[in-house]
Design a protein around this motif. Structure first.
Motif, PDB file in Angstrom:
ATOM      1  N   LEU A  37     -24.399 -18.728 -16.680  1.00  0.00           N
ATOM      2  CA  LEU A  37     -24.717 -17.427 -17.258  1.00  0.00           C
ATOM      3  C   LEU A  37     -24.444 -16.291 -16.281  1.00  0.00           C
ATOM      4  O   LEU A  37     -23.851 -15.268 -16.648  1.00  0.00           O
ATOM      5  CB  LEU A  37     -26.189 -17.403 -17.695  1.00  0.00           C
ATOM      6  N   THR A  38     -24.853 -16.455 -15.028  1.00  0.00           N
ATOM      7  CA  THR A  38     -24.636 -15.394 -14.039  1.00  0.00           C
ATOM      8  C   THR A  38     -23.149 -15.168 -13.804  1.00  0.00           C
ATOM      9  O   THR A  38     -22.686 -14.017 -13.739  1.00  0.00           O
ATOM     10  CB  THR A  38     -25.336 -15.753 -12.719  1.00  0.00           C
ATOM     11  N   ALA A  39     -22.398 -16.257 -13.685  1.00  0.00           N
ATOM     12  CA  ALA A  39     -20.949 -16.125 -13.493  1.00  0.00           C
ATOM     13  C   ALA A  39     -20.307 -15.426 -14.693  1.00  0.00           C
ATOM     14  O   ALA A  39     -19.382 -14.614 -14.537  1.00  0.00           O
ATOM     15  CB  ALA A  39     -20.322 -17.506 -13.284  1.00  0.00           C
ATOM     16  N   TYR A  40     -20.800 -15.704 -15.885  1.00  0.00           N
ATOM     17  CA  TYR A  40     -20.267 -15.076 -17.097  1.00  0.00           C
ATOM     18  C   TYR A  40     -20.571 -13.579 -17.122  1.00  0.00           C
ATOM     19  O   TYR A  40     -19.702 -12.757 -17.458  1.00  0.00           O
ATOM     20  CB  TYR A  40     -20.873 -15.761 -18.325  1.00  0.00           C
ATOM     21  N   LEU A  41     -21.786 -13.199 -16.752  1.00  0.00           N
ATOM     22  CA  LEU A  41     -22.159 -11.788 -16.761  1.00  0.00           C
ATOM     23  C   LEU A  41     -21.428 -10.996 -15.683  1.00  0.00           C
ATOM     24  O   LEU A  41     -21.088  -9.820 -15.881  1.00  0.00           O
ATOM     25  CB  LEU A  41     -23.672 -11.641 -16.573  1.00  0.00           C
ATOM     26  N   LEU A  42     -21.179 -11.632 -14.543  1.00  0.00           N
ATOM     27  CA  LEU A  42     -20.482 -10.948 -13.454  1.00  0.00           C
ATOM     28  C   LEU A  42     -18.968 -10.976 -13.611  1.00  0.00           C
ATOM     29  O   LEU A  42     -18.259 -10.222 -12.928  1.00  0.00           O
ATOM     30  CB  LEU A  42     -20.860 -11.583 -12.099  1.00  0.00           C
ATOM     31  N   GLY A  43     -18.486 -11.845 -14.498  1.00  0.00           N
ATOM     32  CA  GLY A  43     -17.044 -12.012 -14.668  1.00  0.00           C
ATOM     33  C   GLY A  43     -16.417 -10.937 -15.540  1.00  0.00           C
ATOM     34  O   GLY A  43     -17.067  -9.975 -15.961  1.00  0.00           O
ATOM     35  N   ASP A  95     -15.590 -10.932 -18.616  1.00  0.00           N
ATOM     36  CA  ASP A  95     -16.060 -10.825 -20.005  1.00  0.00           C
ATOM     37  C   ASP A  95     -17.113  -9.737 -20.177  1.00  0.00           C
ATOM     38  O   ASP A  95     -17.116  -9.016 -21.181  1.00  0.00           O
ATOM     39  CB  ASP A  95     -16.619 -12.172 -20.480  1.00  0.00           C
ATOM     40  N   LYS A  96     -18.012  -9.602 -19.203  1.00  0.00           N
ATOM     41  CA  LYS A  96     -19.074  -8.587 -19.279  1.00  0.00           C
ATOM     42  C   LYS A  96     -18.934  -7.519 -18.195  1.00  0.00           C
ATOM     43  O   LYS A  96     -19.409  -6.398 -18.370  1.00  0.00           O
ATOM     44  CB  LYS A  96     -20.453  -9.254 -19.186  1.00  0.00           C
TER      45      LYS A  96
END
Length: 475
Positions: free
Chosen positions: A26-32, A34-35
């Protein structure tokens, strides 16, 4: 069939609602890309919303679960999970992610309905079996979701966005199951059938009288304890109003926490769960700083899978540990809390991803072991009617402490510290817990030895009141 049908549906719901391949990333997704959020936004402004919403919603959801007879709250939880992952997939910006955390807090607070629904539709003789089914299936779903996410990321090289889509699909499947569950006709406080209440009251009164006779030579059971149970049962019978229920809860609360062993285990529960939630919430941020997902392959899914399975195994081993918890419980809590502190310090100071992963696994397994022991020790000191109350109060106190810790340490309105400083504080926090229970354990051992010396002293044998057992007034 009356047991099989609701248990099967609840297990289906528990498995698919826990199957979240995107969770370890989740953290990698939010920092990536995509977000495209910053670490400060994620750590200091988004993640704390979950803590605050969980705390605020826990007690209202607890009452609503009993008043609405469980099933509507299960549907609410399923809906909240779907909304959470739709927003995670479709929405952008910090405000949207904060609202997402609120819905996830609502879903987390509603877990009380999942773990208590089954007791309202099956007979007490089936409690142990259906509890093991419902709890184990959620652990298996969580472990399977983490493993699927890691395999898709490492082997199939899929993007993180697709893990969110799979998680949403799993939540959508889970959303269907609660609608087909039978509606309970009774609950613990608001809709307790008179026949069941009278039967339980007679059973409790008989048990208490027998216990009073057994303990007559040690310590007579206090009359107010019997009257407390009687009033609680009377208040819970029939369709009690909100004021009656709150009065009954308060009376039971005062009665339960007069027991010293229960108070000690509950204190550890609240303190350790607070720190455990903080470490779990921000571990991915720590890993991201040590091994950035944009530059290296990450293995968060394997770590979450292994830690979940190892935690389940350690929980099962509790029944086979040759430990006298009544005598050595505080000192064991001291030593294992110190081990948890060491794990957090290793994660923070050495900053090696493999040591960090290993320490995290050991940290979770140790907590699962101790929380299982705490649950058993507290349950052994209670009658059936008070389980939800004590567990709920312990969780609420943990969330209250976590909220204070989040406001001061994490939130941008407070100190807004970086993740490494945060983990240094969390390690010190568990070290303080260890010191507290070291002092409590030493005081208990010294007190017990003094009692034994007095009992063995000929000058004291004429005394009419021998040493009081720690657990004689717990029920």
């Amino acid at each position: 069939m009356s047991v099989f049908y609701p248990t099967l549906l609840l297990c289906v719901y528990g498995f698919f609602s826990s199957l979240r391949p995107s969770e370890p990333f989740l953290t990698a997704y939010l920092l990536g890309p995509d977000k495209n959020l910053t670490e400060t936004q994620v750590v200091n402004e988004i993640y704390p919303v979950w803590t605050y919403s969980y705390l605020v919603l826990l007690f209202p959801i607890f009452l609503a679960t009993d008043y609405l007879c469980y099933k509507p709250v299960l549907v609410l939880q399923a809906t909240s999970l779907v909304v959470t992952y739709v927003m995670l997939l479709k929405t952008q910006g910090m405000l949207a992610m904060q609202l997402l955390e609120f819905f996830f807090g609502l879903a987390t607070a509603s877990e009380v309905a999942y773990y208590s629904y089954i007791y309202s539709v099956v007979e007490p003789t089936h409690y142990q079996r259906v509890t093991s089914y419902c709890r184990s299936i959620t652990l298996f779903g969580s472990a399977a979701g983490s493993l699927i996410g890691q395999l898709l990321l490492s082997v199939a090289k899929v993007q993180l966005l697709y893990l969110v889509i799979i998680t949403l699909a799993s939540a959508a499947v889970a959303f269907v199951a609660p609608w087909f569950l039978p509606m309970p006709k009774r609950s613990l406080f608001f809709h307790k059938s008179t026949g069941v209440a009278e039967e339980r009251l007679q059973r409790k009164s008989k048990s208490l009288m027998e216990k009073a006779e057994d303990l007559e030579s040690k310590e007579p059971l206090k009359k107010q304890d019997i009257s407390t149970v009687s009033r609680s049962s009377e208040a819970g019978s029939g369709n009690g109003g909100l004021l009656e229920v709150l009065l009954m809860l308060f009376t039971d609360f005062l009665h339960c926490y007069r027991c010293r062993p229960l108070l000690a285990w509950s204190l550890w529960w609240a303190l350790a769960t607070c720190g455990y939630f903080q470490v779990l919430n921000y571990a991915q941020v720590l890993w991201e700083n040590i091994r950035p997902s944009q530059e290296y392959e990450i293995y968060n899914g394997y770590v979450e899978t292994l830690s979940t399975l190892l935690g389940a195994v350690t929980a099962l081993l509790v029944g086979y540990l040759p430990v006298s918890w009544s005598l050595w419980g505080e000192l064991v809590l001291c030593l294992l809390s110190l081990l948890m502190a060491v794990c957090v310090f290793v994660m923070d100071t050495l900053r090696n991803i493999w040591l960090c992963y290993s320490s995290y696994i050991l940290f979770r397994a140790t907590y699962m072991l101790l929380i299982t022991v705490a649950t058993y020790q507290i349950a052994a000191s209670l009658n059936m009617q008070r389980y939800a109350l004590v567990f709920g109060v312990n969780t609420f106190m943990a969330l209250l402490l976590q909220t204070l810790l989040t406001v001061v340490v994490v939130d941008s309105a407070g100190l807004g510290l970086d993740v490494f400083t945060q983990f240094l504080i969390y390690g010190g926090y568990f070290a303080v817990i260890s010191v507290v229970f070291l002092i409590a354990g030493l005081c208990k051992v010294v007190s017990r030895r003094r009692s034994e010396q007095k009992a063995n002293n000929p000058a004291e044998t004429e005394s009419d009141s021998p040493p009081i057992s720690d657990t004689s007034s717990c029920r």
